[in-house]
Design a protein around this motif. Structure first.
Motif, PDB file in Angstrom:
ATOM      1  N   ILE A  40       3.393  -1.165  13.481  1.00 42.14           N
ATOM      2  CA  ILE A  40       3.222  -2.232  12.350  1.00 42.14           C
ATOM      3  C   ILE A  40       2.898  -3.564  12.873  1.00 42.14           C
ATOM      4  O   ILE A  40       2.065  -4.101  12.010  1.00 42.14           O
ATOM      5  N   ARG A  87      -0.711  -3.592  13.809  1.00 46.48           N
ATOM      6  CA  ARG A  87      -1.478  -3.380  12.633  1.00 46.48           C
ATOM      7  C   ARG A  87      -1.651  -4.721  11.770  1.00 46.48           C
ATOM      8  O   ARG A  87      -2.741  -4.855  11.342  1.00 46.48           O
ATOM      9  N   VAL A  88      -0.419  -5.280  11.359  1.00 45.50           N
ATOM     10  CA  VAL A  88      -0.552  -6.498  10.828  1.00 45.50           C
ATOM     11  C   VAL A  88      -0.999  -7.436  11.335  1.00 45.50           C
ATOM     12  O   VAL A  88      -1.830  -8.546  10.689  1.00 45.50           O
ATOM     13  N   ASP A 103       3.802  -9.735   4.836  1.00 47.68           N
ATOM     14  CA  ASP A 103       3.147  -8.580   5.107  1.00 47.68           C
ATOM     15  C   ASP A 103       3.890  -7.673   6.011  1.00 47.68           C
ATOM     16  O   ASP A 103       4.116  -6.358   5.666  1.00 47.68           O
ATOM     17  N   PHE A 104       4.493  -8.202   7.075  1.00 46.83           N
ATOM     18  CA  PHE A 104       5.119  -7.443   8.153  1.00 46.83           C
ATOM     19  C   PHE A 104       6.235  -6.870   7.675  1.00 46.83           C
ATOM     20  O   PHE A 104       6.690  -5.848   8.114  1.00 46.83           O
ATOM     21  N   ARG A 156       7.369  -6.270   4.628  1.00 41.02           N
ATOM     22  CA  ARG A 156       6.968  -5.246   3.500  1.00 41.02           C
ATOM     23  C   ARG A 156       6.685  -3.943   4.143  1.00 41.02           C
ATOM     24  O   ARG A 156       7.297  -2.900   3.697  1.00 41.02           O
ATOM     25  N   GLU A 157       5.858  -4.009   5.173  1.00 40.37           N
ATOM     26  CA  GLU A 157       5.497  -2.760   5.936  1.00 40.37           C
ATOM     27  C   GLU A 157       6.824  -2.200   6.897  1.00 40.37           C
ATOM     28  O   GLU A 157       6.773  -0.804   6.580  1.00 40.37           O
ATOM     29  N   GLU A 177       8.683  -0.457   3.809  1.00 44.48           N
ATOM     30  CA  GLU A 177       7.994   0.684   3.263  1.00 44.48           C
ATOM     31  C   GLU A 177       7.915   1.852   4.264  1.00 44.48           C
ATOM     32  O   GLU A 177       7.945   2.981   3.855  1.00 44.48           O
ATOM     33  N   ASN A 178       7.972   1.672   5.535  1.00 39.48           N
ATOM     34  CA  ASN A 178       7.762   2.730   6.630  1.00 39.48           C
ATOM     35  C   ASN A 178       9.044   3.211   7.251  1.00 39.48           C
ATOM     36  O   ASN A 178       9.260   3.908   7.902  1.00 39.48           O
TER      37      ASN A 178
END
Length: 309
Positions: A260, A263-264, A273-274, A276-277, A280-281
């Motif tokens: 993650i 990717r971010v 963003d990081f 939140r990812e 969510e994952n």
């Protein structure tokens, strides 16, 4: 010298305390941890220097009054009523959020007695750990966010396994649930493989029971041996799941978090963003696990009723 307590390092975002070794940029005045300055070798705001950037202290909102940490006079701020100071790290957080977005402190809601009790017995004080300590190269704070509400159970075990390099940490849920725990924690491949092995064992047991009366001699002995092998395999899988479930989950978490992060970073994403990812994952996913449980129970019912055999 200016008091930088309750202010934050411009590179890592962590607040300074009385023991912090602070390095101040001579050009813009931005404060850094000495380690953060050494890591980059220059000011984290260097790209703004050409624009005449000057660092300004953060502001703390108390009610509708803006308090300047550098000792400046307070002033009225109309939007301050929506924010508050975290009682743990001293940074500004939204009143609407139950958790501090910086340190994770649980803030109770006035009309919620259960939440108030939870806040007064702050879980991080009951189960302290260093968020910066790494677990397989990943900060424990990131692992906590990825794991979710059950971090109280997993983080201490992950840290202990990481320090001791021991692969064993018994997980009773993984032991008793025949792979469903793995599915609920998004480790689908090992979880489904374990569930299928249990289903195959159950189907064979039902099949063997249906034909056992018609067997004799070597065939009955071989059938009984295969039945025992299936039962033994099921027990072995349960033991392995219990002994190594936490280790497999720790490896899964750290690998996923690194993926993650990559990717971010590739998308030039922000820390929000990081985070939140991660949320969510990570955590629990109950729908796949519940669906697998229903399928498993249906197959057991069919086999026990002799519908297939």
């Amino acid at each position: 010298m200016k008091d930088y307590k309750k202010m934050s390092c411009v590179k890592c975002g962590e607040p300074f305390d009385a023991q912090s070794d602070v390095v101040v940029c001579p050009e813009c005045g931005a404060p850094h941890h000495r380690e953060c300055w050494k890591e980059t070798g220059h000011c984290a705001c260097e790209d703004k220097h050409s624009e005449g950037y000057e660092w300004q202290p953060e502001r703390m909102y108390i009610g509708d009054i803006t308090i300047h940490p550098d000792g400046g006079e307070g002033e009225f701020h109309s939007g301050a009523a929506e924010t508050e100071v975290c009682p743990k790290c001293g940074r500004i957080t939204k009143k609407s959020e139950k958790y501090c977005e910086y340190c994770g402190y649980y803030k109770y809601v006035e009309d919620d007695p259960f939440s108030k009790a939870a806040a007064e017995s702050n879980l991080e004080e009951l189960f302290p750990f260093d968020p910066a300590e790494t677990i397989h190269g990943v900060p424990a704070g990131d692992v906590k966010r990825f794991v979710g509400n059950m971090w109280i159970y997993y983080i201490p075990r992950f840290i202990r396994m990481s320090r001791s390099k021991s692969p064993v940490s018994f997980n009773f849920t993984a032991f008793f649930t025949h792979g469903f725990w793995f599915v609920s924690r998004r480790m689908y491949l090992p979880g489904i493989a374990m569930i299928l092995s249990v289903i195959c064992s159950s189907l064979y047991q039902a099949y063997f029971a249906s034909i056992m009366n018609g067997l004799s001699g070597n065939r009955l002995a071989i059938g009984s041996m295969i039945s025992l092998l299936f039962s033994g395999l099921e027990l072995i899988i349960m033991i392995i799941s219990g002994l190594f479930g936490n280790r497999l989950y720790m490896n899964y978490c750290t690998k996923k978090i690194k993926s993650i992060n990559a990717r971010v970073s590739a998308k030039n994403g922000t820390a929000d963003d990081f985070n939140r990812e991660l949320e969510e994952n990570g955590g629990l996913t109950m729908l796949p696990a519940f669906s697998m449980v229903l399928c498993y129970l249906a197959i057991l019912y069919i086999s026990e009723k002799g519908i297939l055999f």
